[in-house]
Motif scaffolding. Structure first.
Motif, PDB file in Angstrom:
ATOM      1  N   UNK A   1      80.392 -59.027 -42.452  1.00 46.19           N
ATOM      2  CA  UNK A   1      80.276 -59.060 -41.005  1.00 46.19           C
ATOM      3  C   UNK A   1      80.898 -60.334 -40.452  1.00 46.19           C
ATOM      4  N   UNK A   2      81.738 -60.189 -39.433  1.00 40.76           N
ATOM      5  CA  UNK A   2      82.439 -61.311 -38.864  1.00 40.76           C
ATOM      6  C   UNK A   2      81.713 -61.802 -37.616  1.00 40.76           C
ATOM      7  N   UNK A   3      81.917 -63.092 -37.314  1.00 40.14           N
ATOM      8  CA  UNK A   3      81.344 -63.649 -36.102  1.00 40.14           C
ATOM      9  C   UNK A   3      81.980 -62.988 -34.892  1.00 40.14           C
ATOM     10  N   UNK A   4      81.184 -62.863 -33.850  1.00 39.73           N
ATOM     11  CA  UNK A   4      81.703 -62.280 -32.621  1.00 39.73           C
ATOM     12  C   UNK A   4      82.759 -63.202 -32.039  1.00 39.73           C
ATOM     13  N   UNK A   5      83.890 -62.651 -31.651  1.00 42.94           N
ATOM     14  CA  UNK A   5      85.007 -63.449 -31.144  1.00 42.94           C
ATOM     15  C   UNK A   5      84.699 -63.960 -29.744  1.00 42.94           C
ATOM     16  N   UNK A   6      84.812 -65.272 -29.503  1.00 40.22           N
ATOM     17  CA  UNK A   6      84.647 -65.778 -28.141  1.00 40.22           C
ATOM     18  C   UNK A   6      85.839 -65.349 -27.284  1.00 40.22           C
ATOM     19  N   UNK A   7      85.617 -65.276 -26.007  1.00 36.93           N
ATOM     20  CA  UNK A   7      86.671 -64.843 -25.081  1.00 36.93           C
ATOM     21  C   UNK A   7      86.944 -65.975 -24.104  1.00 36.93           C
ATOM     22  N   UNK A   8      88.172 -66.479 -24.124  1.00 36.08           N
ATOM     23  CA  UNK A   8      88.560 -67.534 -23.185  1.00 36.08           C
ATOM     24  C   UNK A   8      90.088 -67.583 -23.098  1.00 36.08           C
ATOM     25  N   UNK A   9      90.573 -68.356 -22.142  1.00 37.97           N
ATOM     26  CA  UNK A   9      92.009 -68.609 -22.012  1.00 37.97           C
ATOM     27  C   UNK A   9      92.183 -70.048 -21.562  1.00 37.97           C
ATOM     28  N   UNK A  10      92.820 -70.830 -22.407  1.00 38.06           N
ATOM     29  CA  UNK A  10      93.048 -72.243 -22.122  1.00 38.06           C
ATOM     30  C   UNK A  10      94.531 -72.498 -21.897  1.00 38.06           C
TER      31      UNK A  10
ATOM     32  N   UNK B   1     100.556 -89.750 -19.145  1.00 35.83           N
ATOM     33  CA  UNK B   1      99.645 -90.116 -20.230  1.00 35.83           C
ATOM     34  C   UNK B   1      98.371 -89.278 -20.222  1.00 35.83           C
ATOM     35  N   UNK B   2      98.355 -88.221 -19.398  1.00 36.18           N
ATOM     36  CA  UNK B   2      97.162 -87.391 -19.261  1.00 36.18           C
ATOM     37  C   UNK B   2      97.446 -85.994 -19.823  1.00 36.18           C
ATOM     38  N   UNK B   3      96.504 -85.499 -20.618  1.00 38.44           N
ATOM     39  CA  UNK B   3      96.585 -84.132 -21.124  1.00 38.44           C
ATOM     40  C   UNK B   3      95.592 -83.274 -20.350  1.00 38.44           C
ATOM     41  N   UNK B   4      96.108 -82.256 -19.670  1.00 39.73           N
ATOM     42  CA  UNK B   4      95.277 -81.323 -18.916  1.00 39.73           C
ATOM     43  C   UNK B   4      94.937 -80.134 -19.818  1.00 39.73           C
ATOM     44  N   UNK B   5      93.654 -79.801 -19.896  1.00 39.65           N
ATOM     45  CA  UNK B   5      93.212 -78.580 -20.575  1.00 39.65           C
ATOM     46  C   UNK B   5      92.337 -77.823 -19.580  1.00 39.65           C
ATOM     47  N   UNK B   6      92.849 -76.732 -19.068  1.00 36.89           N
ATOM     48  CA  UNK B   6      92.152 -75.990 -18.016  1.00 36.89           C
ATOM     49  C   UNK B   6      91.673 -74.639 -18.543  1.00 36.89           C
ATOM     50  N   UNK B   7      90.507 -74.200 -18.050  1.00 35.55           N
ATOM     51  CA  UNK B   7      89.942 -72.894 -18.416  1.00 35.55           C
ATOM     52  C   UNK B   7      90.319 -71.882 -17.345  1.00 35.55           C
ATOM     53  N   UNK B   8      91.135 -70.902 -17.739  1.00 36.60           N
ATOM     54  CA  UNK B   8      91.559 -69.852 -16.824  1.00 36.60           C
ATOM     55  C   UNK B   8      90.696 -68.608 -17.027  1.00 36.60           C
TER      56      UNK B   8
ATOM     57  N   UNK C   1      91.748 -84.510 -19.687  1.00 31.82           N
ATOM     58  CA  UNK C   1      90.909 -83.959 -18.623  1.00 31.82           C
ATOM     59  C   UNK C   1      90.598 -82.504 -18.951  1.00 31.82           C
ATOM     60  N   UNK C   2      89.321 -82.209 -19.076  1.00 34.80           N
ATOM     61  CA  UNK C   2      88.870 -80.879 -19.466  1.00 34.80           C
ATOM     62  C   UNK C   2      88.294 -80.168 -18.245  1.00 34.80           C
ATOM     63  N   UNK C   3      88.965 -79.130 -17.793  1.00 33.45           N
ATOM     64  CA  UNK C   3      88.543 -78.389 -16.611  1.00 33.45           C
ATOM     65  C   UNK C   3      87.904 -77.068 -17.045  1.00 33.45           C
ATOM     66  N   UNK C   4      86.608 -76.918 -16.801  1.00 36.62           N
ATOM     67  CA  UNK C   4      85.910 -75.681 -17.128  1.00 36.62           C
ATOM     68  C   UNK C   4      85.123 -75.774 -18.428  1.00 36.62           C
ATOM     69  N   UNK C   5      84.135 -74.880 -18.564  1.00 40.08           N
ATOM     70  CA  UNK C   5      83.233 -74.923 -19.711  1.00 40.08           C
ATOM     71  C   UNK C   5      83.937 -74.619 -21.015  1.00 40.08           C
ATOM     72  N   UNK C   6      84.829 -73.612 -21.024  1.00 39.36           N
ATOM     73  CA  UNK C   6      85.503 -73.247 -22.279  1.00 39.36           C
ATOM     74  C   UNK C   6      86.327 -74.410 -22.809  1.00 39.36           C
ATOM     75  N   UNK C   7      87.046 -75.100 -21.927  1.00 39.52           N
ATOM     76  CA  UNK C   7      87.853 -76.247 -22.350  1.00 39.52           C
ATOM     77  C   UNK C   7      86.969 -77.350 -22.913  1.00 39.52           C
ATOM     78  N   UNK C   8      85.854 -77.634 -22.243  1.00 37.25           N
ATOM     79  CA  UNK C   8      84.970 -78.706 -22.700  1.00 37.25           C
ATOM     80  C   UNK C   8      84.343 -78.373 -24.048  1.00 37.25           C
ATOM     81  N   UNK C   9      83.862 -77.163 -24.206  1.00 35.12           N
ATOM     82  CA  UNK C   9      83.180 -76.798 -25.448  1.00 35.12           C
ATOM     83  C   UNK C   9      84.138 -76.709 -26.625  1.00 35.12           C
TER      84      UNK C   9
END
Length: 275
Positions: A119-128, A135-142, A214-222
């Motif tokens: 049995x496999x782990x349930x796949x999370x669903x997100x789009x980063x 000098x800034x890296x943007x990671x946004x949760x769409x 800079x982490x925008x949104x819960x998926x990016x932060x986690x």
């Protein structure tokens, strides 16, 4: 008597042992008269097998019990069914393979076609989306369905970076959707998703230019920080993800677009990174 002989013949053909009393038991119901004269096998049974002739003189007081060989049992069964008028296609139908249960602690190795997929782990669903601006890296949760890092998103991200005093040239945006494939056989669980995000992050951090993420949104932060807490617990806190590189989380750019009043909270969360 003949009826009892036939009954024992049928039972014997089915591999069922028959027993007769050899002594009277105290308090037991008296045995029928035929028991004293009963002999088995009886020579007058028409379909009696030849190999039983040597047992015709067995005393009736002895217990009647014998195990037939598989061939004799099958032949006797067919003859018994034929005598009873029960001949059908089931007589010639091959017996199905028995299912043998295997205990959990058994050392028996199952056949390849019996091995079940773990049995496999349930796949999370997100789009980063990853984009470097100076000098800034943007990671946004769409939004996973239909979300796109359009020009208005890129303009807002550049304005936020400029407000923090970190303006610079913007690199091309990279989209990382998850799950990546529409497949139920591939392992696209949390561990695989985390590995993909961390791999992309490490490639972005190979350059010495990146100092802030800079982490925008819960998926990016986690996913970037490998944390299980909600965004409300993570936002506004400065984390060190690499020597000389810190990360801070806040609401997603999509929320900033749809809820203009939340931009103030985003600024309060991010201003600590300008220090």
């Amino acid at each position: 008597m003949e009826q009892e002989q036939l009954r024992h013949q049928y039972l014997d053909a089915m591999g069922i042992s028959s027993w007769l009393p050899c002594a009277s038991l105290a308090g037991a119901k008296p045995s029928p008269d035929w028991v004293d004269d009963f002999q088995y096998p009886a020579p007058e049974i028409p379909f009696d097998s030849p190999n039983r002739s040597q047992q015709q003189n067995v005393a009736s007081s002895a217990p009647v019990s014998r195990k037939s060989s598989p061939e004799t049992m099958q032949q006797g069964m067919s003859e018994a069914r034929a005598a009873l008028g029960l001949v059908s296609e089931e007589v010639n139908k091959p017996a199905s393979k028995p299912v043998v249960p295997i205990a959990e602690d058994s050392d028996v190795v199952a056949e390849p076609d019996e091995v079940q997929t773990q049995e496999q782990d349930e796949a999370p669903v997100f789009k980063l989306v990853f984009q470097r601006i100076g000098s800034v890296l943007i990671v946004d949760s769409l939004p996973p369905q239909g979300g796109n890092f359009a020009n208005n998103y890129q303009q807002l991200a550049a304005a936020i970076v400029a407000a923090l005093g970190r303006s610079g040239p913007a690199e091309a945006a990279f989209m990382l959707p998850w799950p990546m494939f529409a497949s139920k056989t591939l392992d696209q669980g949390y561990k695989q998703a985390l590995s993909a995000v961390q791999h992309k992050l490490s490639k972005e951090l190979q350059t010495e230019e990146v100092q802030t993420v800079l982490l925008f949104g819960e998926a990016a932060a986690q996913m970037v920080m490998d944390r299980k807490e909600s965004l409300e617990e993570l936002k506004g806190i400065s984390f060190t993800i690499k020597s000389g590189v810190k990360a801070i989380a806040t609401y997603s750019l999509t929320e900033a677009m749809q809820l203009p009043g939340i931009k103030r909270q985003i600024w309060l969360d991010l201003k600590s990174s300008a220090a």
